[in-house]
Design a protein around this motif. Sequence first.
Motif, PDB file in Angstrom:
ATOM      1  N   MET A   1       0.792  -1.299  -0.025  1.00  0.00           N
ATOM      2  CA  MET A   1       0.047   0.301  -0.623  1.00  0.00           C
ATOM      3  C   MET A   1       1.330   1.194  -0.196  1.00  0.00           C
ATOM      4  O   MET A   1       1.721   1.388   0.702  1.00  0.00           O
ATOM      5  N   GLU A   2       0.460   2.486  -1.022  1.00  0.00           N
ATOM      6  CA  GLU A   2       0.907   3.399  -1.448  1.00  0.00           C
ATOM      7  C   GLU A   2       0.914   4.771  -0.170  1.00  0.00           C
ATOM      8  O   GLU A   2      -0.691   4.601  -0.041  1.00  0.00           O
ATOM      9  N   LEU A   3       1.673   5.646   0.340  1.00  0.00           N
ATOM     10  CA  LEU A   3       1.370   6.445   0.841  1.00  0.00           C
ATOM     11  C   LEU A   3       0.842   7.050   0.052  1.00  0.00           C
ATOM     12  O   LEU A   3       1.487   7.707  -0.800  1.00  0.00           O
ATOM     13  N   PRO A   4      -0.365   8.195   0.285  1.00  0.00           N
ATOM     14  CA  PRO A   4      -0.583   9.783  -0.982  1.00  0.00           C
ATOM     15  C   PRO A   4       0.501  10.139  -0.741  1.00  0.00           C
ATOM     16  O   PRO A   4       1.268  10.479  -0.243  1.00  0.00           O
ATOM     17  N   THR A   5       0.478  10.619  -1.928  1.00  0.00           N
ATOM     18  CA  THR A   5       1.959  12.246  -1.952  1.00  0.00           C
ATOM     19  C   THR A   5       1.057  13.352  -2.291  1.00  0.00           C
ATOM     20  O   THR A   5      -0.067  13.885  -2.337  1.00  0.00           O
ATOM     21  N   VAL A   6       1.917  14.098  -1.252  1.00  0.00           N
ATOM     22  CA  VAL A   6       1.393  15.723  -1.218  1.00  0.00           C
ATOM     23  C   VAL A   6       2.272  16.663  -2.538  1.00  0.00           C
ATOM     24  O   VAL A   6       3.338  16.603  -2.033  1.00  0.00           O
ATOM     25  N   SER A   7       1.921  17.090  -3.568  1.00  0.00           N
ATOM     26  CA  SER A   7       2.325  18.338  -3.699  1.00  0.00           C
ATOM     27  C   SER A   7       3.656  18.482  -3.188  1.00  0.00           C
ATOM     28  O   SER A   7       3.107  19.171  -2.098  1.00  0.00           O
ATOM     29  N   HIS A   8       4.441  19.549  -3.891  1.00  0.00           N
ATOM     30  CA  HIS A   8       5.536  20.286  -3.851  1.00  0.00           C
ATOM     31  C   HIS A   8       4.014  21.811  -3.413  1.00  0.00           C
ATOM     32  O   HIS A   8       4.941  22.685  -1.766  1.00  0.00           O
ATOM     33  N   ALA A   9       3.739  22.164  -4.696  1.00  0.00           N
ATOM     34  CA  ALA A   9       3.043  23.222  -4.137  1.00  0.00           C
ATOM     35  C   ALA A   9       2.025  23.443  -3.318  1.00  0.00           C
ATOM     36  O   ALA A   9       1.988  24.547  -2.554  1.00  0.00           O
ATOM     37  N   ALA A  10       1.492  22.739  -2.609  1.00  0.00           N
ATOM     38  CA  ALA A  10       0.743  22.203  -0.708  1.00  0.00           C
ATOM     39  C   ALA A  10       1.312  22.910  -0.124  1.00  0.00           C
ATOM     40  O   ALA A  10       0.654  23.004   0.812  1.00  0.00           O
ATOM     41  N   VAL A  11       2.807  22.211   0.107  1.00  0.00           N
ATOM     42  CA  VAL A  11       3.531  22.548   1.215  1.00  0.00           C
ATOM     43  C   VAL A  11       3.841  24.006   1.171  1.00  0.00           C
ATOM     44  O   VAL A  11       3.785  24.071   1.806  1.00  0.00           O
ATOM     45  N   ILE A  12       4.164  24.606   0.043  1.00  0.00           N
ATOM     46  CA  ILE A  12       4.813  25.638  -0.122  1.00  0.00           C
ATOM     47  C   ILE A  12       3.797  26.594   0.633  1.00  0.00           C
ATOM     48  O   ILE A  12       3.775  27.646   1.421  1.00  0.00           O
ATOM     49  N   ALA A  13       2.275  26.524  -0.089  1.00  0.00           N
ATOM     50  CA  ALA A  13       1.148  27.021   0.575  1.00  0.00           C
ATOM     51  C   ALA A  13       0.712  26.743   1.668  1.00  0.00           C
ATOM     52  O   ALA A  13       0.666  28.390   2.626  1.00  0.00           O
ATOM     53  N   GLY A  14       1.038  25.558   2.204  1.00  0.00           N
ATOM     54  CA  GLY A  14       0.520  25.256   4.038  1.00  0.00           C
ATOM     55  C   GLY A  14       1.734  26.370   4.548  1.00  0.00           C
ATOM     56  O   GLY A  14       1.269  27.390   5.388  1.00  0.00           O
ATOM     57  N   PHE A  15       2.773  26.124   4.182  1.00  0.00           N
ATOM     58  CA  PHE A  15       4.233  26.717   4.568  1.00  0.00           C
ATOM     59  C   PHE A  15       4.154  28.620   4.891  1.00  0.00           C
ATOM     60  O   PHE A  15       3.821  29.853   5.910  1.00  0.00           O
ATOM     61  N   SER A  16       3.659  29.059   3.793  1.00  0.00           N
ATOM     62  CA  SER A  16       3.600  30.001   3.396  1.00  0.00           C
ATOM     63  C   SER A  16       2.439  30.870   4.214  1.00  0.00           C
ATOM     64  O   SER A  16       2.407  32.449   5.530  1.00  0.00           O
ATOM     65  N   SER A  17       1.600  30.453   4.246  1.00  0.00           N
ATOM     66  CA  SER A  17       0.124  30.812   5.164  1.00  0.00           C
ATOM     67  C   SER A  17       0.342  30.776   6.598  1.00  0.00           C
ATOM     68  O   SER A  17       0.080  30.992   7.327  1.00  0.00           O
ATOM     69  N   LEU A  18       1.285  29.517   7.038  1.00  0.00           N
ATOM     70  CA  LEU A  18       1.833  30.162   7.793  1.00  0.00           C
ATOM     71  C   LEU A  18       2.660  31.131   9.122  1.00  0.00           C
ATOM     72  O   LEU A  18       2.708  32.182   9.857  1.00  0.00           O
ATOM     73  N   VAL A  19       3.173  31.006   8.012  1.00  0.00           N
ATOM     74  CA  VAL A  19       4.374  32.192   7.865  1.00  0.00           C
ATOM     75  C   VAL A  19       3.614  33.753   8.190  1.00  0.00           C
ATOM     76  O   VAL A  19       3.767  34.953   8.710  1.00  0.00           O
ATOM     77  N   LEU A  20       2.496  34.009   6.516  1.00  0.00           N
ATOM     78  CA  LEU A  20       1.905  34.977   6.743  1.00  0.00           C
ATOM     79  C   LEU A  20       0.630  35.135   7.772  1.00  0.00           C
ATOM     80  O   LEU A  20       0.827  36.772   8.747  1.00  0.00           O
ATOM     81  N   TYR A  21       0.367  34.132   8.586  1.00  0.00           N
ATOM     82  CA  TYR A  21      -0.689  34.390   9.823  1.00  0.00           C
ATOM     83  C   TYR A  21       0.520  34.826  10.673  1.00  0.00           C
ATOM     84  O   TYR A  21       0.100  35.657  11.696  1.00  0.00           O
ATOM     85  N   CYS A  22       1.255  34.111  11.096  1.00  0.00           N
ATOM     86  CA  CYS A  22       2.322  34.348  12.574  1.00  0.00           C
ATOM     87  C   CYS A  22       2.862  35.989  12.476  1.00  0.00           C
ATOM     88  O   CYS A  22       2.625  37.119  13.272  1.00  0.00           O
ATOM     89  N   VAL A  23       2.974  36.320  10.423  1.00  0.00           N
ATOM     90  CA  VAL A  23       3.882  38.169  10.408  1.00  0.00           C
ATOM     91  C   VAL A  23       2.624  39.100  10.465  1.00  0.00           C
ATOM     92  O   VAL A  23       2.048  39.663  11.712  1.00  0.00           O
ATOM     93  N   LEU A  24       1.052  38.964  10.672  1.00  0.00           N
ATOM     94  CA  LEU A  24       0.165  39.314  10.109  1.00  0.00           C
ATOM     95  C   LEU A  24      -0.635  39.645  11.937  1.00  0.00           C
ATOM     96  O   LEU A  24      -0.815  40.202  12.313  1.00  0.00           O
ATOM     97  N   GLY A  25      -0.439  37.960  12.911  1.00  0.00           N
ATOM     98  CA  GLY A  25      -0.262  38.008  14.239  1.00  0.00           C
ATOM     99  C   GLY A  25      -0.007  39.021  14.884  1.00  0.00           C
ATOM    100  O   GLY A  25      -0.235  40.104  15.800  1.00  0.00           O
ATOM    101  N   ALA A  26       1.545  38.987  14.802  1.00  0.00           N
ATOM    102  CA  ALA A  26       2.531  39.653  15.279  1.00  0.00           C
ATOM    103  C   ALA A  26       2.437  41.419  14.732  1.00  0.00           C
ATOM    104  O   ALA A  26       2.441  42.516  15.649  1.00  0.00           O
ATOM    105  N   LEU A  27       2.109  41.366  13.776  1.00  0.00           N
ATOM    106  CA  LEU A  27       1.848  43.509  13.569  1.00  0.00           C
ATOM    107  C   LEU A  27       0.232  43.403  13.949  1.00  0.00           C
ATOM    108  O   LEU A  27       0.731  44.804  14.590  1.00  0.00           O
ATOM    109  N   TYR A  28      -0.185  42.673  14.224  1.00  0.00           N
ATOM    110  CA  TYR A  28      -1.459  43.368  15.088  1.00  0.00           C
ATOM    111  C   TYR A  28      -1.304  43.221  16.632  1.00  0.00           C
ATOM    112  O   TYR A  28      -2.136  44.243  17.258  1.00  0.00           O
ATOM    113  N   ARG A  29      -0.478  42.267  16.920  1.00  0.00           N
ATOM    114  CA  ARG A  29      -0.411  43.126  18.513  1.00  0.00           C
ATOM    115  C   ARG A  29       0.413  43.782  18.900  1.00  0.00           C
ATOM    116  O   ARG A  29       0.445  44.388  19.691  1.00  0.00           O
TER     117      ARG A  29
END
Length: 139
Positions: A1-29
């Motif tokens: 049974m093979e594990l499903p693969t995650v595309s590089h674009a999805a990983v980059i989008a997820g990481f970018s979203s996390l960084v954006l969330y942290c930066v916007l949270g810091a600016l708000y605070r």
Amino acid sequence: MELPTVSHAAVIAGFSSLVLYCVLGALYRLYFHPLAKFPGPRLAAVTGWYEFYHDIIHRGLFIWHIQKLHDQYGEFEEDKILVHPLNSDAGPIVRITPSELHIRDPDYYEEIYAAAAKKKDKWSGWVRSSGCCAFHRRD
């Protein structure tokens, strides 16, 4: 049974979203939070890790570090505030976490712990944690 693969674009989008969330949270605070006008270390205003560092890494010395913060951001002597020359907004109130202030001036006691007749704008999280949520209403 093979594990499903995650595309590089999805990983980059997820990481970018996390960084954006942290930066916007810091600016708000730092600039838009209701406590943003109070003096204190920028890192303490952005994250709770500042308190963690002094409590855990330095083995519970945060309470004494708060005194140093008051000395750095302004001094209090009897009935007058000696303002730090580099920070004209400094005084007996210091922001020590993103949602917490430390107050060294006993004259603020009546203002903070006002009589029941005075209107209070308390954070609902504190009210709920005290067990008063069934009876709490904002005036």
